[in-house]
Scaffold this active site. Sequence first.
Site, PDB file in Angstrom:
ATOM      1  N   LYS A 105       0.715  -1.191  -0.093  1.00  0.00           N
ATOM      2  CA  LYS A 105      -0.018   0.054  -0.167  1.00  0.00           C
ATOM      3  C   LYS A 105       1.028   1.224   0.075  1.00  0.00           C
ATOM      4  O   LYS A 105       1.846   1.510   0.993  1.00  0.00           O
ATOM      5  CB  LYS A 105      -0.958   0.175   1.296  1.00  0.00           C
ATOM      6  CG  LYS A 105      -1.733   1.238   1.319  1.00  0.00           C
ATOM      7  CD  LYS A 105      -2.461   1.286   2.639  1.00  0.00           C
ATOM      8  CE  LYS A 105      -3.156   2.653   2.796  1.00  0.00           C
ATOM      9  NZ  LYS A 105      -3.649   2.993   4.129  1.00  0.00           N
ATOM     10  N   GLY A 193     -11.153   8.003   5.781  1.00  0.00           N
ATOM     11  CA  GLY A 193     -12.010   8.889   6.068  1.00  0.00           C
ATOM     12  C   GLY A 193     -13.601   8.441   6.659  1.00  0.00           C
ATOM     13  O   GLY A 193     -14.390   9.293   6.715  1.00  0.00           O
ATOM     14  N   ASN A 214      -9.506   1.575   9.323  1.00  0.00           N
ATOM     15  CA  ASN A 214      -8.774   1.485  10.592  1.00  0.00           C
ATOM     16  C   ASN A 214      -9.262   2.046  11.542  1.00  0.00           C
ATOM     17  O   ASN A 214      -9.782   1.448  12.697  1.00  0.00           O
ATOM     18  CB  ASN A 214      -7.274   1.892  10.185  1.00  0.00           C
ATOM     19  CG  ASN A 214      -6.416   1.413  11.306  1.00  0.00           C
ATOM     20  OD1 ASN A 214      -5.383   1.590  11.204  1.00  0.00           O
ATOM     21  ND2 ASN A 214      -6.835   1.038  12.570  1.00  0.00           N
TER      22      ASN A 214
END
Length: 269
Positions: A105, A193, A214
């Site tokens: 990532k 977000g 997360n």
Amino acid sequence: MPDTASDDALVLYGQRFASRLLLGTARYPSPSVLEAAVRRARPAMVTASLRRQGSNPAEAGSGFWELLRRLDVPVLPNTAGCHSIQEAVTTAQMAREVFGTPWIKLELIGDDYTLQPDTLNLVEAASQLVRDGFHVLPYCTEDLVLCQRLVDVGCQAVMPWAAPIGTGRGPVNPYALRTLRERLDVPLLVDAGLGLPSHACQVMEWGYDGVLLNTAVALAQDPVAMAGAFADAVQAGRTARQAGAMSAQDAAQPSTPVLGTPFWHHDHG
């Protein structure tokens, strides 16, 4: 988790996954809560960073890496905290050695206050990593041109944010996110977000292929229950997208058709 049978698997770089939820491993109150949340969510992958500070007991020491191995969930290393192309590339190469995986990532931060990606250097970093054989999942903004450039250099999936990392505000620019889905043919996963399961369900209804979470789980009052709620929401949104929602109407329409005259209005005389 890896999938070999489902007709509706998430496919990234040719690998199939049964889940469309990816879960981060930072900021949980304890290792046991993290483990329970992962087992409840059953994500496709869990993210992990080599640049951990060790201030959180759920993330510190060799016990964390043992926990990841015990969970038997594919690990998606990330380049969190990197601010330059060279730093991100070096971190990715180290992660490949440590985890034995080509997955990465890609995070390249341009502003420490908003944690907004460095869009000017992100494409070049992605290009270098793709050429080096990595399966790059780039964290980016919802800018159409940026996302197209990432695809052009070889990224087979793109991960635009819904809002800045950790804000939990949900999609702040629905128009841009929906435009991305209309214009790009590669898998799209919303990363960052999202704060509520309804946010995840919404972007899945728009046709997104998955979400990465997360903070919304880790900082919930009950992270384990919230992990399950997000997993259910992602699946609900996916199912709704496939089912084909009705079109919104400007005028009310009766749900029960009325044919003829009600029986109690008939003249019985």
